[in-house]
Design an enzyme around this catalytic site. Structure first.
Site, mmCIF file in Angstrom:
data_model
loop_
_atom_site.group_PDB
_atom_site.id
_atom_site.type_symbol
_atom_site.label_atom_id
_atom_site.label_comp_id
_atom_site.label_asym_id
_atom_site.label_seq_id
_atom_site.Cartn_x
_atom_site.Cartn_y
_atom_site.Cartn_z
ATOM 1 N N HIS A 178 0.821 -1.206 0.000
ATOM 2 C CA HIS A 178 0.000 0.000 0.000
ATOM 3 C C HIS A 178 0.856 1.257 0.000
ATOM 4 O O HIS A 178 2.087 1.207 0.100
ATOM 5 C CB HIS A 178 -0.931 -0.009 1.224
ATOM 6 C CG HIS A 178 -0.237 -0.039 2.549
ATOM 7 N ND1 HIS A 178 0.149 1.087 3.222
ATOM 8 C CD2 HIS A 178 0.139 -1.090 3.345
ATOM 9 C CE1 HIS A 178 0.722 0.758 4.365
ATOM 10 N NE2 HIS A 178 0.738 -0.558 4.467
ATOM 11 N N CYS A 194 2.965 -3.181 6.453
ATOM 12 C CA CYS A 194 3.449 -4.275 5.617
ATOM 13 C C CYS A 194 4.499 -3.740 4.655
ATOM 14 O O CYS A 194 5.584 -3.373 5.079
ATOM 15 C CB CYS A 194 2.264 -4.896 4.881
ATOM 16 S SG CYS A 194 1.007 -5.605 5.962
#
Length: 229
Positions: A178, A194
Site C-alpha cells: 500500500h 506491511c
C-alpha cells in the site's frame, strides 16, 4: 670571511624562515554537488480525489526511485510481484529480462509472513480497519475498528492512495502492499505496516498489476528492536 655579525644575521634569517607558515594550498572554493533531480513522476498528483503532495527533493535516495533494473528473479513469470522486505524493494517482473523496482518501507508485519499469495483485489483510497489485536495495544484506534466501519480513505489514512490485498488459498493473509510511506522512511524498517510505497508508486503499481497476479514474499529477519505498535 664570515664575521660574527654576519653569522648571527644568517641564523636569525634561518630561524624566521623555519617559523614562517607554509604556503597555503589552492584556496579555490569547492562547489557543492547538487543531488540529482527527482523524476517528474514524483511531483504532486492533482488528478486524484485527494491531493498527493510532491516528494521532497533530496530525501529519497536515487536507488529507491522507481526504475527498471535487470531482472534478479528470472525464474518468476512476467507479471509476478516479488517482495524483498530485507532489502526494502518490490519488483514487478517484466518479460524482457528486466524488472520494475520500487523502493519500499517495511514494517513488522512485512517480516512476519512470507510465501506465495495472489492479489485478490486492489482498492483506491481504501478504508483502513484497525484489527482487534492492534486496538488491544492502542485503544485510541477503537473508533476505526471493523465494527465501527474503519477509517475512511483520504489524507492520514495508513493505507494511502492504493492498497493491494494479498490472499492465500482463499484466505486473507492480512498482508498489504500500500501507499502512505513517508519519504524519509522509504527503504527502511519501521514499527508497523506491511510493504509501504510512496503514494505515487502505489498508484503506478496498482495500474499495472491485475487481480489474480502472483506475489512472492521472500523471508527476511526483522531488525532488532522492530515491533508492532
Amino acid at each position: 670571511m664570515l664575521t660574527r655579525r654576519a653569522f648571527l644575521a644568517a641564523g636569525s634569517a634561518a630561524t624566521l624562515s623555519a617559523c614562517a607558515p607554509a604556503p597555503l594550498p589552492d584556496q579555490t572554493p569547492i562547489t557543492p554537488v547538487a543531488p540529482p533531480a527527482l523524476p517528474d513522476f514524483y511531483g504532486a498528483v492533482t488528478t486524484e480525489p485527494f491531493p498527493v503532495p510532491a516528494v521532497p527533493e533530496g530525501v529519497v535516495e536515487p536507488r529507491l526511485w522507481r526504475q527498471f533494473v535487470p531482472n534478479p528473479f528470472p525464474q518468476d513469470a512476467p507479471g509476478t510481484l516479488v517482495v524483498d522486505p530485507g532489502a526494502g524493494y518490490l519488483f514487478l517482473i517484466g518479460d524482457d529480462g528486466q524488472a520494475l523496482r520500487y523502493g519500499a518501507g517495511t514494517g513488522a508485519a512485512a517480516f512476519a509472513w512470507s510465501g506465495t499469495a495472489r492479489v485478490q483485489f486492489t482498492r483506491a483510497w481504501p478504508v483502513w480497519k484497525a484489527p482487534d489485536s492492534m486496538i488491544e495495544r492502542r485503544p485510541e484506534f477503537a473508533p476505526y475498528s471493523v465494527a465501527n466501519g474503519g477509517m475512511p480513505g483520504g489524507p492520514g489514512n495508513p493505507l494511502g492512495a492504493r492498497a493491494l490485498y494479498l490472499f492465500q488459498d482463499g484466505q486473507d493473509t492480512l498482508y498489504r502492499i500500500h501507499g502512505a510511506c513517508e519519504p524519509k522512511y522509504l527503504g527502511r524498517a519501521v514499527s508497523s505496516g506491511c510493504i509501504r510505497l510512496l503514494d505515487q508508486d502505489a498508484i503506478d503499481i496498482a495500474a499495472r498489476v491485475p487481480h489474480g497476479a502472483t506475489v512472492r514474499v521472500l523471508p527476511a529477519t526483522a531488525p532488532a528492536g522492530i515491533g508492532l505498535y
